[in-house]
Design a protein around this motif. Structure first.
Motif, PDB file in Angstrom:
ATOM      1  N   ARG A  57      14.548   2.530  11.415  1.00  0.00           N
ATOM      2  CA  ARG A  57      13.699   2.584   9.803  1.00  0.00           C
ATOM      3  C   ARG A  57      15.188   2.848   8.766  1.00  0.00           C
ATOM      4  NH1 ARG A  57       9.371   2.985  12.794  1.00  0.00           N
ATOM      5  NH2 ARG A  57       7.431   1.078  12.373  1.00  0.00           N
ATOM      6  N   THR A  58      15.285   4.384   8.843  1.00  0.00           N
ATOM      7  CA  THR A  58      16.024   4.989   8.018  1.00  0.00           C
ATOM      8  C   THR A  58      17.437   4.729   8.201  1.00  0.00           C
ATOM      9  OG1 THR A  58      15.463   5.910   9.982  1.00  0.00           O
ATOM     10  CG2 THR A  58      13.667   6.259   8.169  1.00  0.00           C
ATOM     11  N   LEU A  59      17.921   4.069   8.771  1.00  0.00           N
ATOM     12  CA  LEU A  59      19.420   3.944   9.716  1.00  0.00           C
ATOM     13  C   LEU A  59      20.227   5.302   9.026  1.00  0.00           C
ATOM     14  CD1 LEU A  59      20.230   0.854   6.902  1.00  0.00           C
ATOM     15  CD2 LEU A  59      19.633   1.314   9.319  1.00  0.00           C
ATOM     16  N   VAL A  60      19.678   6.455   9.053  1.00  0.00           N
ATOM     17  CA  VAL A  60      19.743   8.432   9.977  1.00  0.00           C
ATOM     18  C   VAL A  60      20.021   8.360  11.408  1.00  0.00           C
ATOM     19  CG1 VAL A  60      18.554  10.725  10.280  1.00  0.00           C
ATOM     20  CG2 VAL A  60      18.141   9.110   7.578  1.00  0.00           C
ATOM     21  N   VAL A  61      21.470   8.839  11.455  1.00  0.00           N
ATOM     22  CA  VAL A  61      22.279   9.225  12.462  1.00  0.00           C
ATOM     23  C   VAL A  61      21.382  10.349  13.345  1.00  0.00           C
ATOM     24  CG1 VAL A  61      24.002   9.924  13.479  1.00  0.00           C
ATOM     25  CG2 VAL A  61      24.556   7.745  12.234  1.00  0.00           C
TER      26      VAL A  61
END
Length: 383
Positions: free
Chosen positions: A304-308
């Motif tokens: 969803r957030t594209l945070v690693v």
């Protein structure tokens, strides 16, 4: 070595060989064409090659490629996407009815530059597919894989016990002696011993790596339970991220590559699949050297957030699995290594086949002598 010890090793070699030989013979026969699966695929027309275009031709985003693939099979979901090591101009997108592991898959080949969908024959049918399924699981899924793993273990026992017995049984003969002037069974025994000792290391390596490969599904599940479970604690109770709520896969890929500079993409596992989690798109990156290209490191990106979220090192058992897979089929050294693997495979077929022959012929000379004596006695009493 004392006679009692020799008898114990002989018993171990005999029964471990008898139980596994027929299955190992099947694996060697089916494995022979699999060594040249790329070459055979080109001959059969099942390998896809990208069209020649200038090297600086712009490439489509991964999101666009995935949209093109979904349009081909709108009733299916994307499990994986990958690019061949020797052709970054292609994307192969694997699509299945659900994210769960299954043999019901379709592979869509998309040109990374033009978005053209290449026609690709189904890979779940035909000669090579039959050879692959027989070699991997005997068409029996995980139980078949584990059964072949057990046969592989018995092969290793047979190899070790055969090596132990080679010296005491051949101590009166020069190395490599084949008594051609003796009866057929002795000649085959000498040939069996000679080829067995020559192919010993190779057959042990191939048998061991094959056994490790049969545990692949269990290893991945254990990795998910052992290491991914801690990473997934914040997502406890949440369902698999719906497609409509996922962020850009291309942006996730760019972030994953930035996380590990010098690496390149091997494949993408989407949320809910065996190699990912319900909440992440997992990018498996590899090195660009012959050995490091086989060692993968996952980068988990929140869908969803594209945070690693994390980029954990793979545990030793998955590293062993990844190294053993190409070694099993001789994929490290190009065509010369494939040819060497094929020659050793054929020699192993002779070893296994001669072992069966020697067991089937055991006792026949004695029976023949008894029969001949009975005929003589019968003839003498008649006269």
């Amino acid at each position: 070595m004392q006679n009692k010890t020799i008898k114990a090793w002989t018993w171990l070699h005999k029964w471990s060989s008898l139980v596994c030989t027929a299955f190992m013979l099947l694996l060697c026969i089916t494995g022979l064409p699999l060594i040249f699966h790329h070459e055979i695929g080109h001959l059969l027309g099942t390998e896809v090659e990208a069209r020649e275009m200038p090297a600086d031709t712009p490439r489509l985003s991964l999101d666009k490629v995935l949209a093109i693939a979904r349009a081909e099979h709108p009733d299916r979901v994307v499990q994986y996407a990958s690019q061949p090591e020797d052709s970054p101009d292609l994307w192969f997108v694997t699509m299945t009815p659900t994210p769960a592991p299954t043999d019901d898959f379709r592979s869509v080949a998309v040109d990374a530059r033009t978005g053209e969908v290449y026609e690709r024959p189904r890979v779940d049918q035909g000669f090579m597919w039959v050879m692959f399924k027989l070699h991997v699981d005997l068409f029996a899924g995980l139980p078949g894989m584990l059964f072949l793993g057990l046969m592989g273990f018995l092969l290793l026992v047979a190899i070790v016990s055969g090596a132990v017995l080679y010296s005491p049984f051949m101590r009166k003969l020069d190395f490599g002696t084949v008594r051609r002037e003796r009866r057929a069974r002795l000649k085959w025994l000498d040939l069996h011993n000679l080829l067995g000792i020559v192919t010993l290391v190779w057959l042990f390596v191939v048998g061991a790596t094959g056994m490790v490969n049969t545990w692949a599904d269990l290893m991945v599940k254990y990795w998910q339970h052992d290491q991914l479970s801690a990473l997934l604690a914040p997502y406890q109770g949440q369902p698999t991220v719906p497609l409509a709520e996922r962020g850009s896969v291309q942006v996730g890929l760019d972030k994953a590559l930035a996380q590990l500079p010098g690496k390149e993409l091997s494949f993408v596992a989407f949320p809910g699949t065996a190699y990912s989690s319900p909440h992440h798109t997992t990018f498996f990156l590899r090195g660009n050297e012959p050995l490091s290209a086989r060692l993968l490191q996952p980068v988990l990106v929140d869908a969803r957030t594209l945070v690693v979220t994390s980029s954990p090192e793979l545990p030793w058992y998955l590293t062993a699995l990844l190294v053993s897979q190409p070694l099993h089929f001789g994929d490290y050294g190009g065509l010369p290594m494939q040819i060497l693997w094929a020659v050793l495979d054929i020699a192993s077929i002779i070893v296994l086949g001669s072992g069966l022959y020697l067991w089937l012929r055991k006792g026949q000379p004695a029976k023949a002598r008894d029969h001949a004596a009975a005929v003589v006695v019968s003839s003498g009493s008649t006269t």
